[in-house]
Every structure is written in C-alpha cells, then in structure tokens.
Design a protein around this motif. Structure first.
Motif, PDB file in Angstrom:
ATOM      1  N   VAL A 142       2.277   7.452  10.657  1.00 34.05           N
ATOM      2  CA  VAL A 142       2.733   8.923  10.608  1.00 34.05           C
ATOM      3  C   VAL A 142       2.519   9.609  11.545  1.00 34.05           C
ATOM      4  O   VAL A 142       2.992  10.804  12.851  1.00 34.05           O
ATOM      5  N   GLN A 143       1.336   9.572  12.439  1.00 31.57           N
ATOM      6  CA  GLN A 143       0.521  10.015  13.578  1.00 31.57           C
ATOM      7  C   GLN A 143       0.620   9.487  14.787  1.00 31.57           C
ATOM      8  O   GLN A 143       1.287  10.616  15.784  1.00 31.57           O
ATOM      9  N   GLU A 144       1.376   8.314  15.598  1.00 35.29           N
ATOM     10  CA  GLU A 144       2.341   8.057  16.641  1.00 35.29           C
ATOM     11  C   GLU A 144       3.650   8.463  16.795  1.00 35.29           C
ATOM     12  O   GLU A 144       4.236   9.357  17.715  1.00 35.29           O
ATOM     13  N   THR A 145       4.113   9.158  15.557  1.00 34.28           N
ATOM     14  CA  THR A 145       5.673   9.522  15.212  1.00 34.28           C
ATOM     15  C   THR A 145       5.557  11.073  15.328  1.00 34.28           C
ATOM     16  O   THR A 145       6.501  11.201  16.438  1.00 34.28           O
ATOM     17  N   VAL A 146       4.857  11.706  15.674  1.00 34.90           N
ATOM     18  CA  VAL A 146       4.568  13.515  15.428  1.00 34.90           C
ATOM     19  C   VAL A 146       4.422  13.829  16.753  1.00 34.90           C
ATOM     20  O   VAL A 146       3.915  14.435  16.811  1.00 34.90           O
ATOM     21  N   ILE A 194       4.919  17.639   9.706  1.00 32.59           N
ATOM     22  CA  ILE A 194       4.517  17.797  10.322  1.00 32.59           C
ATOM     23  C   ILE A 194       4.560  18.370  11.596  1.00 32.59           C
ATOM     24  O   ILE A 194       4.130  19.264  12.396  1.00 32.59           O
ATOM     25  N   SER A 195       5.952  17.352  11.495  1.00 36.38           N
ATOM     26  CA  SER A 195       6.908  18.128  12.469  1.00 36.38           C
ATOM     27  C   SER A 195       6.468  20.046  13.064  1.00 36.38           C
ATOM     28  O   SER A 195       6.823  21.194  13.885  1.00 36.38           O
ATOM     29  N   ASN A 196       7.168  20.429  11.564  1.00 34.29           N
ATOM     30  CA  ASN A 196       7.843  21.155  11.433  1.00 34.29           C
ATOM     31  C   ASN A 196       6.391  22.312  11.747  1.00 34.29           C
ATOM     32  O   ASN A 196       6.719  24.006  11.705  1.00 34.29           O
ATOM     33  N   ALA A 197       5.870  21.551  10.834  1.00 31.07           N
ATOM     34  CA  ALA A 197       4.438  22.614  11.266  1.00 31.07           C
ATOM     35  C   ALA A 197       3.827  23.127  12.979  1.00 31.07           C
ATOM     36  O   ALA A 197       3.243  24.012  12.675  1.00 31.07           O
ATOM     37  N   ALA A 198       4.132  22.031  13.032  1.00 32.09           N
ATOM     38  CA  ALA A 198       3.771  22.165  14.911  1.00 32.09           C
ATOM     39  C   ALA A 198       4.624  23.356  15.762  1.00 32.09           C
ATOM     40  O   ALA A 198       4.660  24.104  16.232  1.00 32.09           O
ATOM     41  N   LYS A 199       5.735  23.169  14.747  1.00 32.97           N
ATOM     42  CA  LYS A 199       7.068  23.992  15.705  1.00 32.97           C
ATOM     43  C   LYS A 199       7.156  25.301  15.121  1.00 32.97           C
ATOM     44  O   LYS A 199       6.762  26.675  16.135  1.00 32.97           O
ATOM     45  N   TYR A 200       6.862  25.576  13.562  1.00 29.00           N
ATOM     46  CA  TYR A 200       6.726  26.849  13.412  1.00 29.00           C
ATOM     47  C   TYR A 200       5.327  27.468  13.025  1.00 29.00           C
ATOM     48  O   TYR A 200       5.503  28.583  12.625  1.00 29.00           O
ATOM     49  N   SER A 201       4.417  27.292  12.879  1.00 29.63           N
ATOM     50  CA  SER A 201       3.268  27.686  13.119  1.00 29.63           C
ATOM     51  C   SER A 201       2.464  28.613  14.026  1.00 29.63           C
ATOM     52  O   SER A 201       2.656  28.214  15.005  1.00 29.63           O
ATOM     53  N   VAL A 232      -0.176   3.187  -3.148  1.00 22.21           N
ATOM     54  CA  VAL A 232       0.757   3.702  -4.399  1.00 22.21           C
ATOM     55  C   VAL A 232       1.704   2.880  -4.768  1.00 22.21           C
ATOM     56  O   VAL A 232       2.194   2.477  -3.725  1.00 22.21           O
ATOM     57  N   MET A 233       2.711   3.424  -5.723  1.00 13.36           N
ATOM     58  CA  MET A 233       3.868   2.768  -5.377  1.00 13.36           C
ATOM     59  C   MET A 233       5.286   3.608  -4.705  1.00 13.36           C
ATOM     60  O   MET A 233       5.622   4.845  -5.060  1.00 13.36           O
ATOM     61  N   GLY A 234       6.209   3.034  -3.445  1.00 13.65           N
ATOM     62  CA  GLY A 234       6.829   4.148  -3.016  1.00 13.65           C
ATOM     63  C   GLY A 234       7.907   3.444  -1.925  1.00 13.65           C
ATOM     64  O   GLY A 234       6.981   2.210  -1.549  1.00 13.65           O
ATOM     65  N   ASP A 235       8.112   4.577  -0.905  1.00 11.91           N
ATOM     66  CA  ASP A 235       9.313   3.721  -0.350  1.00 11.91           C
ATOM     67  C   ASP A 235       8.518   4.150   0.677  1.00 11.91           C
ATOM     68  O   ASP A 235       8.487   5.068   1.721  1.00 11.91           O
ATOM     69  N   ALA A 236       7.650   3.101   1.572  1.00 13.07           N
ATOM     70  CA  ALA A 236       7.236   3.822   2.852  1.00 13.07           C
ATOM     71  C   ALA A 236       7.912   4.491   3.866  1.00 13.07           C
ATOM     72  O   ALA A 236       7.508   5.694   4.419  1.00 13.07           O
ATOM     73  N   MET A 237       9.457   4.036   3.906  1.00 18.27           N
ATOM     74  CA  MET A 237      10.153   4.649   4.765  1.00 18.27           C
ATOM     75  C   MET A 237      10.165   5.571   4.858  1.00 18.27           C
ATOM     76  O   MET A 237       9.761   7.200   5.483  1.00 18.27           O
ATOM     77  N   ARG A 238      10.540   6.143   3.486  1.00 21.85           N
ATOM     78  CA  ARG A 238      11.105   7.637   3.151  1.00 21.85           C
ATOM     79  C   ARG A 238       9.079   8.421   3.189  1.00 21.85           C
ATOM     80  O   ARG A 238       9.744   9.520   3.267  1.00 21.85           O
ATOM     81  N   LEU A 239       8.071   7.646   2.971  1.00 21.74           N
ATOM     82  CA  LEU A 239       7.105   9.082   2.997  1.00 21.74           C
ATOM     83  C   LEU A 239       6.810   8.794   4.512  1.00 21.74           C
ATOM     84  O   LEU A 239       6.349   9.973   4.027  1.00 21.74           O
ATOM     85  N   VAL A 240       6.888   8.156   5.387  1.00 22.58           N
ATOM     86  CA  VAL A 240       7.036   8.053   6.264  1.00 22.58           C
ATOM     87  C   VAL A 240       7.727   9.875   6.982  1.00 22.58           C
ATOM     88  O   VAL A 240       7.254  10.499   7.881  1.00 22.58           O
ATOM     89  N   GLN A 241       9.138   9.521   6.527  1.00 21.93           N
ATOM     90  CA  GLN A 241       9.892  10.641   7.243  1.00 21.93           C
ATOM     91  C   GLN A 241       9.100  11.751   6.083  1.00 21.93           C
ATOM     92  O   GLN A 241       9.861  13.130   7.424  1.00 21.93           O
ATOM     93  N   VAL A 242       8.808  12.174   5.660  1.00 24.39           N
ATOM     94  CA  VAL A 242       8.530  13.349   4.787  1.00 24.39           C
ATOM     95  C   VAL A 242       7.334  13.887   4.976  1.00 24.39           C
ATOM     96  O   VAL A 242       7.661  14.954   5.435  1.00 24.39           O
ATOM     97  N   GLN A 243       6.820  12.653   5.460  1.00 26.39           N
ATOM     98  CA  GLN A 243       5.192  13.531   5.856  1.00 26.39           C
ATOM     99  C   GLN A 243       5.283  13.794   7.509  1.00 26.39           C
ATOM    100  O   GLN A 243       5.178  14.802   8.492  1.00 26.39           O
ATOM    101  N   VAL A 244       6.655  13.108   8.470  1.00 27.19           N
ATOM    102  CA  VAL A 244       6.538  13.270   9.747  1.00 27.19           C
ATOM    103  C   VAL A 244       7.371  14.996   9.388  1.00 27.19           C
ATOM    104  O   VAL A 244       6.822  16.077  10.447  1.00 27.19           O
ATOM    105  N   ASN A 245       8.282  15.285   8.821  1.00 31.58           N
ATOM    106  CA  ASN A 245       9.178  16.390   8.690  1.00 31.58           C
ATOM    107  C   ASN A 245       8.456  17.339   8.340  1.00 31.58           C
ATOM    108  O   ASN A 245       8.142  18.093   9.366  1.00 31.58           O
TER     109      ASN A 245
END
Length: 336
Positions: A288-292, A329-336, A314-327
C-alpha cells in the motif's frame, strides 16, 4: 301486367313465393325477407295486404334493391371482426368521456367486461396522478390538433398499473361533426421493462468502468516511479532490485484489475469476484505504501506506518484490501 306471379319465381331464390303471398292475404299481415335474384342482386322483398275499404283485395309485392346496404353490412362485419380479434384495446367514448364501445382486447388488457365498462367514465382506467391527460387529449382533439402515439400508464380493474402505447383519434359523423374519441392501447410493459434493464446495465457498466479507471491509476503511477529508479544509474543494485519488485507487484495488480475490466458479464451484473485467502496485513501495508507514495509526495503529506513485529493474518482478498487502503490514503492526501 296480367302475367301470373308464378312467372317471376325463376328470377328469385324464393321457391315458396306463392305460399307466402297466400299467407299474407289470408292473415292480413305484412311479410318481408331478403332474396337474391339470378343476376346476384340482393332485394328486400316486402309483401303488404292490399285493401279497398275493409276488405283485403290482394297483396302488394315490393322489391327494394339493398345490394349496397348488404355490402356495407359485410364491410361492417369485417371491421367488427378485426376490432374484436385484435389484442389491442380499442375503446370508443363520447365527448363527455363516457365509454361507448369496448372490444375483447380492452377486456383482456384492463379486466373489465363490456357490461362493466360501457357507460362509465374513461377515468376509471387512468391513475389519479395522470387524470389531467383526459383533459389534455380532449382539448387537443377539440382544437383539431393531431395527437401522436405516446407511452403512458394505465390501471387495471384490480388496481395494478401497466405501461401502454396509446393512440387517440377523433370520431366524426357523416356531416364532419366531432362526436367522440377513439383510443387504441397496446401493452408495452415488456418493452419498458427491457429498456429499464438496459439503462440499468449501462449505468452499472459506466460506474464499474469509472471505478476501474480510478483503481488503475495508483498502481500504474507506482510502477512508473519504480521503473524510473530501475533506470537510474545512480541507484545501487539493492535499490534497483527493490524497485523492480515494486514494478512486478504493481503490474500484477494491474493485470488482475484488467481481468475485471474485460469480464463484461460481471460488469453488467454488478458483481466483483472476491478471492478469500490468508493475508498478512503487515506485508500488505508495505505494498500500500509503495502504491500511494507518489500521491503522498505530490501533495506534500507525511505517511507514518506502525507495523507490529508479529504477522497480522486475516482472511480476505489481498488485491481488494490494497485497493481499499490505497483509496482511503490517496483521498486523504488529496483532500485533507
């Protein structure tokens, strides 16, 4: 004149003409029937008692050519058969809105029998919120305007609503005077439902494509930045190797996103496949860090990450979890 009545028998298809004349003479009652001449002409044959004073002296035989009337009756029967056999509802009404005719198609469409519908106001077929259409149609026809076929909503006998395609036409008498209105209604509920479904699928597809377009931007930016490090001669081998791994991971994520993009069946149904498996969130946060990172630098933000020393699985979808966190953090960076 002077010839016996029997001499006319071959001309008409009435074999018992003489007997009929005799009954009129004996019973003093008129009689009439239709008959066909040998040339095909249709006559109305009338036999009337002939009196002189109180006594019946004879019988007057009258022949009226009704061929044109019979042709008209045939045409009316033909038109009536068409009206009754069509699946469309064909309704006649007077200028006050009272229903005057009701075919079988109207009964099938609306549920009222002719006895139940004829004599009632046409407003029984119109939902409360659309009652203004009656005045609109009548005013337009009275003004001589032409009304085009339009889709509207009507109500059945049991109260359910249905979509119909409605054609409204004026009815004139032989003098050209407006005497009523005819309406032809066709059930288009299936077409309307299909159009709604298509519009819904288009909306879902557009929303899904917009989301994927947004999702692709972050991993591609991360891969682009890492590729620049790989090409930088000033970077040491370890840094280049880490950058190459970042490119590989981000391209892998992009590939999985593209699989979703190309799976149009899931797009049209609004479905996204979730792959559940054990995922270590500690390792995931590094991805996530390297993506954002590019968004963090671009907007001059600081990203602080605290990771526990032990794995956090945890049991989950790695790609979807990355997507959620990236979105997030990215939105926080843009609109904070």
């Amino acid at each position: 004149i002077g010839r016996p009545i029997h001499s006319f028998l071959p001309k008409f298809a009435v074999s018992d003409l003489a007997a009929r004349l005799l009954r009129v003479l004996e019973h003093n009652e008129p009689h009439e029937c239709e008959t066909i001449a040998d040339d095909g002409t249709i006559y109305l044959m009338r036999m009337l008692p002939y009196r002189t004073g109180e006594e019946v002296e004879g019988v007057v035989l009258m022949l009226v050519d009704v061929s044109s009337m019979e042709a008209l009756r045939d045409r009316l029967r033909w038109m009536s058969a068409i009206v009754e056999s069509t699946d469309d509802a064909i309704i006649g009404q007077d200028l006050s809105g009272t229903i005057t005719s009701w075919n079988a198609g109207a009964q099938r469409l609306y549920g009222y029998t002719p006895t139940e519908a004829i004599g009632r106001h046409v407003s029984i077929l119109i939902p409360e919120e659309r009652q203004g259409e009656v005045v609109e149609y009548h005013s337009a026809i009275a003004a001589g305007e032409r009304l085009h076929t339009r889709d509207t909503i009507r109500v059945r006998r049991e109260g359910s609503l249905l979509h119909v395609s409605l054609t409204v036409s004026p009815v004139y008498d032989s003098q050209g005077k407006l005497i009523g209105i005819s309406k032809i209604a066709r059930d288009v509920s299936e077409r309307i439902a299909m159009e709604d479904e298509i519009r819904d699928q288009v909306r879902q597809r557009e929303a899904f494509l917009a989301t994927l377009s947004h999702e692709l931007r972050n991993p591609l930016n991360a891969a682009l930045n890492a590729s620049r490090v790989v090409r930088d001669n000033r970077a040491d081998n370890e840094t280049r190797d880490q950058a190459a791994q970042i490119v590989e991971r981000q391209i892998s994520m992009t590939r999985m996103l593209l699989v979703d993009l190309l799976d149009m069946s899931r797009i049209s149904q609004g479905k996204v496949q979730i792959k559940r498996e054990p995922v270590d969130l500690c390792k995931l946060i590094m991805q996530v860090q390297e993506t954002v990172q590019s968004d963090i630098v671009k907007h001059a933000r600081n990203l602080v990450i605290h990771v526990p020393e032990h794995p956090l699985v945890v049991m989950g979808d790695a790609m979807r979890l990355v997507q959620v966190q990236v979105n997030l953090i990215s939105n926080a960076a843009k609109y904070s």
